[in-house]
Design a protein around this motif. Sequence first.
Motif, PDB file in Angstrom:
ATOM      1  N   ARG A  53       0.782  -1.061  -0.003  1.00 18.39           N
ATOM      2  CA  ARG A  53      -0.046   0.040  -0.066  1.00 18.39           C
ATOM      3  C   ARG A  53       1.037   1.141   0.057  1.00 18.39           C
ATOM      4  N   HIS A  54       0.434   2.320  -0.406  1.00 14.05           N
ATOM      5  CA  HIS A  54       1.060   3.754  -0.464  1.00 14.05           C
ATOM      6  C   HIS A  54       1.623   3.968   1.008  1.00 14.05           C
ATOM      7  N   LEU A  94       3.719   0.873  -8.826  1.00 12.33           N
ATOM      8  CA  LEU A  94       2.350   1.353  -8.304  1.00 12.33           C
ATOM      9  C   LEU A  94       2.286   0.754  -6.849  1.00 12.33           C
ATOM     10  N   ASP A  97      -2.823   0.209  -3.722  1.00 11.74           N
ATOM     11  CA  ASP A  97      -3.873   0.988  -3.827  1.00 11.74           C
ATOM     12  C   ASP A  97      -3.786   2.125  -4.912  1.00 11.74           C
ATOM     13  N   GLY A  98      -3.256   1.874  -6.022  1.00 15.38           N
ATOM     14  CA  GLY A  98      -3.298   2.666  -7.056  1.00 15.38           C
ATOM     15  C   GLY A  98      -2.551   3.739  -7.204  1.00 15.38           C
ATOM     16  N   TYR A  99      -1.527   4.303  -6.493  1.00 16.45           N
ATOM     17  CA  TYR A  99      -0.829   5.355  -6.289  1.00 16.45           C
ATOM     18  C   TYR A  99       0.539   5.040  -7.087  1.00 16.45           C
ATOM     19  N   GLN A 159       5.167   8.032   0.783  1.00 16.78           N
ATOM     20  CA  GLN A 159       4.775   7.006   0.284  1.00 16.78           C
ATOM     21  C   GLN A 159       5.848   5.618   0.314  1.00 16.78           C
ATOM     22  N   TYR A 173       0.033  13.168  -4.007  1.00 19.41           N
ATOM     23  CA  TYR A 173      -0.243  11.736  -4.416  1.00 19.41           C
ATOM     24  C   TYR A 173      -0.865  11.922  -5.873  1.00 19.41           C
ATOM     25  N   ARG A 221      -2.379   9.423  -8.693  1.00 17.24           N
ATOM     26  CA  ARG A 221      -3.189   8.206  -9.331  1.00 17.24           C
ATOM     27  C   ARG A 221      -2.625   7.694 -10.507  1.00 17.24           C
ATOM     28  N   SER A 222      -2.721   6.246 -10.589  1.00 24.77           N
ATOM     29  CA  SER A 222      -2.091   5.670 -11.824  1.00 24.77           C
ATOM     30  C   SER A 222      -2.785   6.112 -13.042  1.00 24.77           C
ATOM     31  N   GLU A 223      -4.145   6.612 -12.972  1.00 25.67           N
ATOM     32  CA  GLU A 223      -4.707   7.057 -14.402  1.00 25.67           C
ATOM     33  C   GLU A 223      -4.178   8.412 -14.793  1.00 25.67           C
ATOM     34  N   GLU A 224      -3.416   9.113 -14.209  1.00 26.56           N
ATOM     35  CA  GLU A 224      -2.887  10.283 -14.149  1.00 26.56           C
ATOM     36  C   GLU A 224      -1.867  10.255 -15.170  1.00 26.56           C
TER      37      GLU A 224
END
Lengths: 295, 295
Positions: free
Chosen positions: A149-150, A189, A192-194, A218, A244, A246-249
């Motif tokens: 986790r981050h 990553l 939790d997607g960070y 993190q 922070y 997010r991976s989508e970014e």
Amino acid sequence: MSKSTLVIVDPATPLPPGTPEHAGRLRLADPDQPQVLVSDLGVTRGDGIFETFGVVGGDIQAMEPHLRRLLNSAVLLDLPELDLEALERAVRLAVAEHPDDELLVKLIVTRGVEGTGRPTAWAYGFIGEDYSPRRLDGIAVVTLDRGYRHDIAQTSPWLLQGAKTLSYAVNKAVLREAARRGAEDVIFLSTDGYVLEGPSSTVIIRTGDTFVTPRTDQGILEGTTQHALFGIVTDLGYTADYRYLRSEELTSADGLWLVSSGQQIAPIISLDGQQIPHDPELTQTLLKRLQSRDS
Amino acid sequence: MSKSTLVIVDPATPLPPGTPEHAGRLRLADPDQPQVLVSDLGVTRGDGIFETFGVVGGDIQAMEPHLRRLLNSAVLLDLPELDLEALERAVRLAVAEHPDDELLVKLIVTRGVEGTGRPTAWAYGFIGEDYSPRRLDGIAVVTLDRGYRHDIAQTSPWLLQGAKTLSYAVNKAVLREAARRGAEDVIFLSTDGYVLEGPSSTVIIRTGDTFVTPRTDQGILEGTTQHALFGIVTDLGYTADYRYLRSEELTSADGLWLVSSGQQIAPIISLDGQQIPHDPELTQTLLKRLQSRDS
């Protein structure tokens, strides 16, 4: 003539008060001959820390940030107090003794031979790989799960996330996984997607006029090259931010880079097979500034 | 006389077909002199694997299970093919050359110097610590989060869980955390609440007449001593089982042990400060059987 230099620091801990400093403390050694005992915990357990210093035009970059990060790693690993001044002199000597003025210096401190409580330390100056293709043509990168986790560094500090340790087998394994996927580097990553960091680099993302890098709470390293880059982009009129991510970014970014002491900066041209915008002129500007920085 | 022996294996990979085997391949070396290059990836990245063999009464225990596990680690790390027969001979020579008949042999294989593609390997025979207090008086143990889910080896094999690598800084850090909590050893838990393993041992739990150890598809090592123990307890009329163990099951157990090549078996007398039932007679029976096993 060997294209590498080796300076052994003994002891790596502060001398007792009143002990006269003597030349014997830093010892030039032959890097082509064995210098490490098989009982050193650096070998048997990857139990130690390191920093890699970039040297451009004979100048050692980011000396103080590297030493500060080394000290932070030492604290996370409960190593004995280190004599940073002696370690700094070892790095400088490894550079001074090297015939070239573009090189890398790896400063290593291990816990030493089990039971002695006496760290082993050395500075190793060597010629890095040719980073021109990465810098000019850019790199294909894949994202890989780091498994944590981050917030792992806060909840479970014994996992040593955020320390730059010699236990880097995973950091090499992910490069082999990247190669199997047709890529040259990795962005870790969190579960939790960070967005975290590369196995030996810091992630930089540009969105409009803002450069962003992931916050270092993190369990990731404070990037010495990223720190210099933020000074440069601010100077160029951009905004710089730690937050922070997010991976989508990543895939919606206007630009992505990995930065580190060796390569300095490499543009990411594809991520997980998807094309990423790339401004070669901007990258070259940033590279030149990074290479010509004062410290 | 040095109480340790060192046998270097060069090469550690199979000889080309038709090459005559020659004595020079295994080389006795002085363990009190440096034998490892500072550019070896075993030192710089903890990029290698190891096994520790117990030797009791001059007999090397669990040779074949150790070599099989080493091979599994080599596959997980994408190391070149190893010559297991030469490595086995090195272990035997390290024992034969040692003056004592109770010792440990650490067999190490690193990826070698970067760029050479040529692993470095050696067998190091040495006297282990005195395990009598652990075996007789038992140990206080704490559970610590390993930070990964129990299925991590399946989802993210690049994290090398289940390989016995030289990147063991965390395995040492958790022992320091245990000491801070007044304990001597650790049981790792997965983030989703499963019992995994110790930092250098396998967890054994007894519930009534059944001995259980965690399934190895959770990114943990197949225990060579645990394997022998299961043969012994079956022989004694108990049932032996591999399954997923929830952390809650630890504190309701009728007995808990850590087993490994060095200590063989140590009873856990407290877990996270809570007392655990302890049958000294049973432990001594198991210890004697483990020490006198055939292989």
